[in-house]
Design a protein around this motif. Structure first.
Motif, PDB file in Angstrom:
ATOM      1  N   HIS A  49     -47.164  95.246  40.479  1.00 53.04           N
ATOM      2  CA  HIS A  49     -46.888  96.685  40.616  1.00 53.04           C
ATOM      3  C   HIS A  49     -48.161  97.461  40.917  1.00 53.04           C
ATOM      4  O   HIS A  49     -48.974  97.728  40.039  1.00 53.04           O
ATOM      5  N   GLU A 153     -39.646 101.756  43.332  1.00 54.86           N
ATOM      6  CA  GLU A 153     -39.644 102.290  41.974  1.00 54.86           C
ATOM      7  C   GLU A 153     -38.813 103.563  41.945  1.00 54.86           C
ATOM      8  O   GLU A 153     -39.220 104.581  42.494  1.00 54.86           O
ATOM      9  N   HIS A 180     -37.084 105.757  37.022  1.00 51.37           N
ATOM     10  CA  HIS A 180     -38.419 106.218  36.669  1.00 51.37           C
ATOM     11  C   HIS A 180     -38.218 107.146  35.476  1.00 51.37           C
ATOM     12  O   HIS A 180     -37.217 107.007  34.751  1.00 51.37           O
ATOM     13  N   HIS A 228     -39.158 101.122  32.948  1.00 51.93           N
ATOM     14  CA  HIS A 228     -38.757 102.545  32.929  1.00 51.93           C
ATOM     15  C   HIS A 228     -37.306 102.766  32.480  1.00 51.93           C
ATOM     16  O   HIS A 228     -36.898 103.904  32.265  1.00 51.93           O
ATOM     17  N   HIS A 249     -43.563  96.235  35.338  1.00 57.26           N
ATOM     18  CA  HIS A 249     -44.754  96.776  34.665  1.00 57.26           C
ATOM     19  C   HIS A 249     -44.358  97.385  33.327  1.00 57.26           C
ATOM     20  O   HIS A 249     -43.995  98.548  33.243  1.00 57.26           O
ATOM     21  N   ARG A 260     -41.819 103.239  26.507  1.00 58.28           N
ATOM     22  CA  ARG A 260     -41.871 102.493  27.774  1.00 58.28           C
ATOM     23  C   ARG A 260     -41.978 100.973  27.565  1.00 58.28           C
ATOM     24  O   ARG A 260     -41.869 100.206  28.507  1.00 58.28           O
ATOM     25  N   ASP A 363     -50.567  98.246  37.559  1.00 55.20           N
ATOM     26  CA  ASP A 363     -50.081  99.614  37.811  1.00 55.20           C
ATOM     27  C   ASP A 363     -51.212 100.497  38.347  1.00 55.20           C
ATOM     28  O   ASP A 363     -51.261 101.694  38.090  1.00 55.20           O
TER      29      ASP A 363
END
Ligand code: ZN
Length: 421
Positions: A49, A153, A180, A228, A249, A260, A363
């Motif tokens: 990611h 994403e 997200h 997410h 991620h 998260r 990320d």
């Protein structure tokens, strides 16, 4: 100072009982980097990611000449750091769900796909190639080039149009991050939108549209990504998917309790599906950020009225640079989590669901980056810590990409079987 094993060997030698059956002398800290470097050079390292800024692929952000430290991935950095492959992410910010914003999300997605494709298809085709299959990844890597893959994403990029998924797939997108921040038509987010006054749950997990999206993704051979997603949504998605599911991620709640991060229940379900969680180098997911630092970070956010990714998207490049410089100064005063924190989460996930179900991601350019792994050119440091913790080369190869490629190939094979029916 001699290591314990050396001291023991010396003692045995002094006693005249040294024999060949003694364990090999333990490696000293100074010898470790040499072995880690050799392992790092041999394994295929995939970062699952990596975000791209809105000006990616333009003269302002040529991936060959990106400007560190604000931007953390560029081709020279990938080459120097032994980062062989990355999923470049087609991110769209969650907005109010109405026809105008669906159209805008689609346009944003196409612009990002085009930017990534301009890197792989024309601008830097000699140094990086686009992989559409797991076999492509190995072939391009074997040919000496970096490998780009595409992940999406936020399923908001679909609007309510399932057929768009096939279009994104045709252009090269190989995983779909369902959510997200903020709920969408697919399901509930781990982080509801404060701007839209969302409660913790809108759909009670995955929606009916979400189920249809996952069925279509399975038919296409596109991986489903639950990073997410709220835990209920993630569990529903893992149950609904015929193919193994990834978290592209995320970190784990067992080490640091953050919305998260994945719960043990979600990790176990994901492992049982045959999937992979890529542990993310994201400061606030890895450990508790000191209160003084959180306060310091709030000031520039307030100054630029930066509440979420929608605000970030409307900032100019110059404003983003200014913000990033302020943020970097705060990080210098209160350092971010370290590679050791990252590997604590890897250790936990491996302990719970096994070495075959864990991966690694930065990320970068999406808020990721930690002490010791804050640019693609520092990727070796992650391998160094894995070696220090006793992971073997075969295990490191699985963590760095082998597991992800297995899931990708499984998703492809299931899709091919669907076509046959
Ligand atoms: Zn993200």
């Amino acid at each position: 100072m001699p290591s314990i094993a050396t001291a023991t060997a010396a003692t045995f030698a002094a006693l005249g009982v040294l024999c060949l059956s003694l364990p090999a002398r333990a490696e000293t800290e100074a010898e470790l980097p040499t072995r880690a470097e050799a392992i790092h050079a041999r394994v295929l390292a995939i970062d699952t990611h990596v975000d791209i800024p809105p000006d990616f692929g333009t003269e302002a952000y040529d991936p060959l000449r990106a400007r560190p430290p604000r931007q953390k991935v560029d081709l020279p950095g990938m080459e120097a750091g032994g980062l062989d492959a990355a999923f470049f992410v087609v991110f769209v910010a969650q907005r109010e769900r109405d026809p105008a914003n669906y159209a805008r999300a689609m346009a944003d997605a196409f612009a990002k796909i085009a930017a990534i494709r301009s890197m792989t298809d024309t601008d830097h085709v000699g140094r990086i190639g686009l992989a559409r299959t797991a076999a492509d990844v190995r072939r391009i890597h074997a040919g000496g080039r970096r490998v780009a893959l595409m992940g999406m994403e936020n399923g908001f990029a679909l609007g309510r149009d399932l057929d768009l998924l096939g279009t994104y797939y045709a252009l090269g997108v190989r995983y779909l991050g369902l959510l997200h921040n903020g709920h969408n038509d697919i399901g509930d987010s781990a982080v509801p939108s404060r701007r839209r006054n969302e409660t913790s749950s809108e759909h009670g997990g995955l929606s009916d549209f979400g189920r249809a999206v996952i069925a279509r993704a399975n038919d296409l051979g596109m991986m489903v990504d639950v990073s997410h997603a709220a835990m209920d949504t993630a569990l529903d998605a893992i149950r609904a998917s015929r193919a193994p599911v990834i978290a592209s991620h995320s970190a784990v709640r067992g080490v640091h309790d953050h919305p998260r991060n994945l719960s043990d229940e979600a990790l176990l379900a994901l492992g049982k599906s045959g999937g992979v969680v890529s542990i993310v180098a994201f400061d606030s997911y890895l450990r508790a950020v000191p209160a003084e630092k959180r306060e310091a970070l709030a000031a520039p956010r307030a100054e630029w009225n930066l509440r979420d990714a929608t605000d970030w998207a409307r900032m100019s490049v110059a404003e983003r640079d200014q913000y990033s410089d302020r943020r970097a100064a705060i990080d210098r005063q209160w350092p971010k989590a370290s590679v050791s924190h990252l590997v604590d989460h890897v250790d936990y996930a491996v302990g719970l669901i096994g070495i075959d179900h864990v991966g690694i991601t930065s990320d970068f350019n999406g808020g990721g980056g930690i002490e010791g792994w804050n640019h693609a050119n520092e990727t070796l440091n992650v391998t160094l810590e894995l070696v220090r913790r006793g992971y073997t080369e075969a295990e490191i190869a699985r963590l760095w990409g082998g597991n992800l490629l297995r899931v990708m190939a499984t998703a492809e094979a299931l899709a091919a079987r669907t076509e046959d029916r």
